[in-house]
Design a protein around this motif. Structure first.
Motif, mmCIF file in Angstrom:
data_model
loop_
_atom_site.group_PDB
_atom_site.id
_atom_site.type_symbol
_atom_site.label_atom_id
_atom_site.label_comp_id
_atom_site.label_asym_id
_atom_site.label_seq_id
_atom_site.Cartn_x
_atom_site.Cartn_y
_atom_site.Cartn_z
ATOM 1 N N SER A 104 0.846 -1.189 0.000
ATOM 2 C CA SER A 104 0.000 0.000 0.000
ATOM 3 C C SER A 104 0.885 1.243 0.000
ATOM 4 C CB SER A 104 -0.902 0.016 1.240
ATOM 5 O OG SER A 104 -0.105 0.040 2.422
ATOM 6 N N GLU A 105 0.294 2.359 -0.409
ATOM 7 C CA GLU A 105 1.029 3.613 -0.370
ATOM 8 C C GLU A 105 1.119 4.108 1.071
ATOM 9 O OE1 GLU A 105 -0.666 6.506 -2.978
ATOM 10 O OE2 GLU A 105 -1.102 5.027 -4.528
ATOM 11 N N GLY A 106 2.171 4.872 1.364
ATOM 12 C CA GLY A 106 2.316 5.445 2.694
ATOM 13 C C GLY A 106 1.337 6.595 2.901
ATOM 14 N N SER A 107 1.006 6.879 4.143
ATOM 15 C CA SER A 107 0.069 7.953 4.447
ATOM 16 C C SER A 107 0.502 8.679 5.713
ATOM 17 C CB SER A 107 -1.347 7.398 4.624
ATOM 18 O OG SER A 107 -2.218 8.398 5.091
ATOM 19 N N TRP A 108 1.025 9.903 5.529
ATOM 20 C CA TRP A 108 1.368 10.717 6.693
ATOM 21 C C TRP A 108 0.110 11.198 7.401
ATOM 22 C CZ3 TRP A 108 5.798 10.320 8.875
ATOM 23 C CH2 TRP A 108 6.956 10.068 8.122
ATOM 24 N N VAL A 109 -0.998 11.291 6.671
ATOM 25 C CA VAL A 109 -2.273 11.647 7.305
ATOM 26 C C VAL A 109 -2.654 10.584 8.333
ATOM 27 C CG1 VAL A 109 -4.754 11.958 6.921
ATOM 28 C CG2 VAL A 109 -3.116 12.950 5.322
ATOM 29 N N GLY A 110 -2.478 9.342 7.954
ATOM 30 C CA GLY A 110 -2.769 8.249 8.873
ATOM 31 C C GLY A 110 -1.862 8.270 10.083
ATOM 32 N N VAL A 111 -0.593 8.577 9.870
ATOM 33 C CA VAL A 111 0.357 8.668 10.980
ATOM 34 C C VAL A 111 -0.101 9.737 11.969
ATOM 35 C CG1 VAL A 111 2.721 9.310 11.616
ATOM 36 C CG2 VAL A 111 2.323 7.805 9.657
ATOM 37 N N ALA A 112 -0.468 10.920 11.449
ATOM 38 C CA ALA A 112 -0.914 12.016 12.313
ATOM 39 C C ALA A 112 -2.202 11.646 13.051
ATOM 40 C CB ALA A 112 -1.123 13.281 11.477
ATOM 41 N N LEU A 113 -3.119 10.987 12.343
ATOM 42 C CA LEU A 113 -4.406 10.603 12.936
ATOM 43 C C LEU A 113 -4.200 9.641 14.098
ATOM 44 C CD1 LEU A 113 -7.301 11.417 12.083
ATOM 45 C CD2 LEU A 113 -7.458 9.228 10.907
ATOM 46 N N ALA A 114 -3.362 8.630 13.890
ATOM 47 C CA ALA A 114 -3.095 7.656 14.945
ATOM 48 C C ALA A 114 -2.390 8.305 16.131
ATOM 49 C CB ALA A 114 -2.256 6.508 14.395
ATOM 50 N N ALA A 115 -1.517 9.278 15.854
ATOM 51 C CA ALA A 115 -0.809 9.969 16.933
ATOM 52 C C ALA A 115 -1.777 10.752 17.820
ATOM 53 C CB ALA A 115 0.245 10.908 16.346
ATOM 54 N N SER A 161 -3.903 2.400 18.423
ATOM 55 C CA SER A 161 -3.364 3.537 17.682
ATOM 56 C C SER A 161 -1.839 3.447 17.607
ATOM 57 C CB SER A 161 -3.772 4.852 18.355
ATOM 58 O OG SER A 161 -5.159 5.053 18.291
ATOM 59 N N ALA A 162 -1.237 3.003 18.720
ATOM 60 C CA ALA A 162 0.217 2.856 18.735
ATOM 61 C C ALA A 162 0.671 1.768 17.756
ATOM 62 C CB ALA A 162 0.693 2.530 20.142
ATOM 63 N N THR A 163 -0.118 0.671 17.707
ATOM 64 C CA THR A 163 0.209 -0.411 16.770
ATOM 65 C C THR A 163 0.067 0.051 15.322
ATOM 66 O OG1 THR A 163 -0.584 -2.051 18.356
ATOM 67 C CG2 THR A 163 -0.403 -2.750 16.075
#
Length: 205
Positions: free
Chosen positions: A112-123, A162-164
């Motif tokens: 899958s493509e990477g997603s910095w949006v997803g990283v921020a959301l999980a954080a 979220s951490a996982t």
């Protein structure tokens, strides 16, 4: 010693606090779910899509708790049992999709493509969900509501989740470790089954 039953006046006051916390969590989870699902679909991230669906499931749970502590249902044992079953069932519906989608991606070897949006959301989820979780667990114990305490436990699990997810998304975005994404989704599926089972039984997680 036996614990005295909660008085009607005390229960009414607790119900008001439970509704406020549940409305706040519902709004955040709805926003989180929509953003995560859109990002997951656009990038092909099973973990991020599953995270969004999990947020949608938990927003349903928050809505059920609001329903449970409104009007005549505040002191209803039948409404309490219904709330437990609805919250539990929603988690059972999530797991099969995650397992099939994650295994398909692993077997096909499709990154899958990477997603910095997803990283921020999980954080952000790591910060907010423990606040909601601790509040609902405390209020659930005071109101003798296993459904509310169980949903609070689900929020705490969501923080760990979220951490996982954050780890899997970050490994994918930063280092191209594509298989971390579906593996995170499988962990999410296992947590969903475990949480649903305990909530169905009226147990905290």
């Amino acid at each position: 010693m036996a614990v005295p039953p909660v008085s009607e006046a005390r229960l009414t006051a607790l119900a008001s606090r439970i509704r406020r916390v549940s409305w706040a969590s519902l709004v955040w989870l709805a926003v989180e779910g929509v953003v995560a699902i859109i990002a997951g679909l656009s990038t092909g991230s099973i973990a991020l899509l599953g995270y969004g669906l999990d947020s949608a499931v938990q927003s349903l749970g928050s809505g059920v708790i609001v329903w449970r502590f409104t009007g005549r249902r505040i002191g209803s044992a039948a409404a309490e049992q219904q709330a437990q079953k609805i919250v539990a069932t929603s988690f059972f519906l999530l797991a099969p999709y995650l397992i099939v989608a994650a295994l398909s991606q692993l077997l096909a070897g499709t990154p899958s493509e990477g997603s910095w949006v997803g990283v921020a959301l999980a954080a952000v989820g790591i910060v907010l969900m423990p606040l909601f979780g601790r509040a609902k667990r405390r209020l659930g114990v005071l109101a003798e509501s296993a459904a509310t305490a169980g949903e609070g436990a689900q929020h705490l699990i969501c923080a760990g989740l979220s951490a996982t997810i954050l780890s899997g998304l970050f490994l994918n975005v930063a280092f191209g470790v594509w298989w971390a994404d579906p593996m995170a989704a499988l962990i999410l599926a296992a947590v969903a089954v475990h949480t649903g089972t305990r909530t169905w039984r009226g147990e905290s997680c």
